[in-house]
Design a protein around this motif. Structure first.
Motif, mmCIF file in Angstrom:
data_model
loop_
_atom_site.group_PDB
_atom_site.id
_atom_site.type_symbol
_atom_site.label_atom_id
_atom_site.label_comp_id
_atom_site.label_asym_id
_atom_site.label_seq_id
_atom_site.Cartn_x
_atom_site.Cartn_y
_atom_site.Cartn_z
ATOM 1 N N CYS A 6 48.377 41.239 29.739
ATOM 2 C CA CYS A 6 47.171 41.248 30.356
ATOM 3 C C CYS A 6 47.041 41.647 31.921
ATOM 4 C CB CYS A 6 46.373 40.027 30.019
ATOM 5 S SG CYS A 6 44.948 39.607 30.564
ATOM 6 N N ILE A 7 46.064 42.239 32.219
ATOM 7 C CA ILE A 7 46.134 42.522 33.682
ATOM 8 C C ILE A 7 44.516 42.385 33.992
ATOM 9 C CG2 ILE A 7 46.209 44.091 35.767
ATOM 10 C CD1 ILE A 7 48.379 45.726 34.062
ATOM 11 N N PRO A 8 44.332 41.063 34.366
ATOM 12 C CA PRO A 8 42.846 40.674 34.699
ATOM 13 C C PRO A 8 42.268 41.364 35.795
ATOM 14 C CG PRO A 8 44.287 38.917 35.139
ATOM 15 C CD PRO A 8 45.136 39.939 34.731
ATOM 16 N N VAL A 9 40.992 41.551 35.947
ATOM 17 C CA VAL A 9 40.162 41.955 37.081
ATOM 18 C C VAL A 9 39.936 40.727 37.882
ATOM 19 C CG1 VAL A 9 38.175 42.948 37.847
ATOM 20 C CG2 VAL A 9 39.339 43.955 35.970
ATOM 21 N N LEU A 10 40.407 40.878 39.291
ATOM 22 C CA LEU A 10 39.982 39.782 40.188
ATOM 23 C C LEU A 10 38.890 39.941 40.668
ATOM 24 C CD1 LEU A 10 41.351 37.531 42.314
ATOM 25 C CD2 LEU A 10 41.348 39.560 43.872
ATOM 26 N N VAL A 11 38.072 38.669 40.544
ATOM 27 C CA VAL A 11 36.650 38.341 40.890
ATOM 28 C C VAL A 11 36.663 38.351 42.364
ATOM 29 C CG1 VAL A 11 35.651 37.430 38.670
ATOM 30 C CG2 VAL A 11 36.755 35.790 40.563
ATOM 31 N N THR A 12 35.654 38.629 43.187
ATOM 32 C CA THR A 12 35.613 38.455 44.500
ATOM 33 C C THR A 12 34.732 37.270 45.065
ATOM 34 O OG1 THR A 12 35.776 40.877 44.645
ATOM 35 C CG2 THR A 12 35.258 39.610 46.505
ATOM 36 N N PRO A 13 35.473 36.045 45.297
ATOM 37 C CA PRO A 13 34.671 35.054 45.578
ATOM 38 C C PRO A 13 34.061 34.972 46.890
ATOM 39 C CG PRO A 13 36.783 34.330 45.733
ATOM 40 C CD PRO A 13 36.862 35.742 45.286
ATOM 41 N N PHE A 14 32.793 34.420 46.979
ATOM 42 C CA PHE A 14 32.069 34.512 48.335
ATOM 43 C C PHE A 14 31.960 33.086 49.040
ATOM 44 C CE2 PHE A 14 30.841 38.462 46.473
ATOM 45 C CZ PHE A 14 31.223 39.272 47.493
ATOM 46 N N HIS A 15 31.712 32.992 50.233
ATOM 47 C CA HIS A 15 31.202 31.531 50.571
ATOM 48 C C HIS A 15 29.752 31.321 50.162
ATOM 49 C CE1 HIS A 15 34.753 30.665 52.713
ATOM 50 N NE2 HIS A 15 35.018 31.908 53.165
ATOM 51 N N SER A 16 29.298 30.144 50.550
ATOM 52 C CA SER A 16 28.113 29.989 50.140
ATOM 53 C C SER A 16 26.995 30.698 50.825
ATOM 54 C CB SER A 16 27.623 28.122 50.460
ATOM 55 O OG SER A 16 27.682 28.162 52.010
ATOM 56 N N ASP A 17 27.348 31.563 51.787
ATOM 57 C CA ASP A 17 26.146 32.504 52.426
ATOM 58 C C ASP A 17 25.887 33.731 51.586
ATOM 59 O OD1 ASP A 17 28.587 33.828 52.810
ATOM 60 O OD2 ASP A 17 28.263 33.742 55.059
ATOM 61 N N TRP A 42 44.343 43.141 38.822
ATOM 62 C CA TRP A 42 43.356 44.455 39.170
ATOM 63 C C TRP A 42 42.356 43.965 40.367
ATOM 64 C CZ3 TRP A 42 43.732 49.432 37.286
ATOM 65 C CH2 TRP A 42 42.522 50.303 37.682
ATOM 66 N N VAL A 43 42.568 44.456 41.404
ATOM 67 C CA VAL A 43 41.835 44.235 42.740
ATOM 68 C C VAL A 43 40.742 45.098 42.846
ATOM 69 C CG1 VAL A 43 41.759 43.631 45.050
ATOM 70 C CG2 VAL A 43 43.867 42.731 43.689
ATOM 71 N N LEU A 44 39.493 44.663 43.005
ATOM 72 C CA LEU A 44 38.508 45.535 43.232
ATOM 73 C C LEU A 44 38.177 46.368 42.003
ATOM 74 C CD1 LEU A 44 38.616 46.535 47.062
ATOM 75 C CD2 LEU A 44 37.387 44.745 46.006
ATOM 76 N N GLY A 45 38.445 46.046 40.787
ATOM 77 C CA GLY A 45 38.099 46.752 39.608
ATOM 78 C C GLY A 45 36.637 46.733 39.407
ATOM 79 N N THR A 46 36.138 47.695 38.442
ATOM 80 C CA THR A 46 34.965 48.015 38.049
ATOM 81 C C THR A 46 34.105 46.580 37.571
ATOM 82 O OG1 THR A 46 35.280 48.851 36.016
ATOM 83 C CG2 THR A 46 35.145 50.529 37.714
ATOM 84 N N GLY A 47 34.953 45.452 37.114
ATOM 85 C CA GLY A 47 34.276 44.431 36.555
ATOM 86 C C GLY A 47 34.165 43.342 37.594
ATOM 87 N N SER A 48 34.425 43.604 38.723
ATOM 88 C CA SER A 48 34.450 42.645 40.077
ATOM 89 C C SER A 48 33.204 43.141 40.712
ATOM 90 C CB SER A 48 35.501 42.430 40.709
ATOM 91 O OG SER A 48 35.808 43.763 41.602
ATOM 92 N N GLU A 49 32.985 42.424 42.126
ATOM 93 C CA GLU A 49 31.798 42.603 42.886
ATOM 94 C C GLU A 49 32.290 43.626 43.850
ATOM 95 O OE1 GLU A 49 32.031 39.204 40.543
ATOM 96 O OE2 GLU A 49 33.234 39.711 42.148
ATOM 97 N N ASP A 50 32.958 44.425 43.665
ATOM 98 C CA ASP A 50 33.351 45.305 44.712
ATOM 99 C C ASP A 50 32.086 46.561 45.073
ATOM 100 O OD1 ASP A 50 33.844 46.606 42.184
ATOM 101 O OD2 ASP A 50 34.826 48.234 43.217
ATOM 102 N N TYR A 51 31.410 46.857 44.331
ATOM 103 C CA TYR A 51 30.325 47.502 44.562
ATOM 104 C C TYR A 51 29.117 46.940 45.550
ATOM 105 C CZ TYR A 51 27.542 44.523 41.163
ATOM 106 O OH TYR A 51 27.101 43.553 40.845
ATOM 107 N N LEU A 52 29.123 45.530 45.657
ATOM 108 C CA LEU A 52 28.668 44.896 46.712
ATOM 109 C C LEU A 52 29.235 45.003 48.375
ATOM 110 C CD1 LEU A 52 27.646 41.834 44.846
ATOM 111 C CD2 LEU A 52 26.166 43.789 45.276
#
Length: 87
Positions: A6-17, A42-52
């Motif tokens: 399995c190669i998971p897509v890394l979510v991109t966590p943000f601070h409270s702001d 998988w960093v910045l995959g299409t399932g993460s928040e990279d489009y933001l």
């Protein structure tokens, strides 16, 4: 390279702001995956928040992950939302 498992897509966590990337959070997530035996992420995959993220933020995420985890886990970087020139 032979890929397996399995190669998971890394979510991109943000601070409270909801704007600033939580790099410590990224580190904790990847460390968790490594402890569980995941061989690649998988960093910045299409399932993460990279489009933001801006180009600079994407660069910072890839740079951080590469610097912290190169040699410990296979790193796959998504660039699909960038233009050809930026890629």
């Amino acid at each position: 390279m032979i890929l397996k498992g399995c190669i998971p897509v890394l979510v991109t966590p943000f601070h409270s702001d909801k704007v600033t990337i939580d790099f410590n959070g990224i580190k904790k997530i990847i460390e968790y995956f490594i402890k569980k035996g995941i061989e690649g992420i998988w960093v910045l995959g299409t399932g993460s928040e990279d489009y933001l993220l801006t180009f600079q933020q994407r660069y910072e995420v890839i740079r951080f992950v590469s610097k912290e985890f190169s040699g410990q886990i296979k790193i796959f970087a998504g660039i699909s939302f960038l233009s050809f020139q930026e890629s």
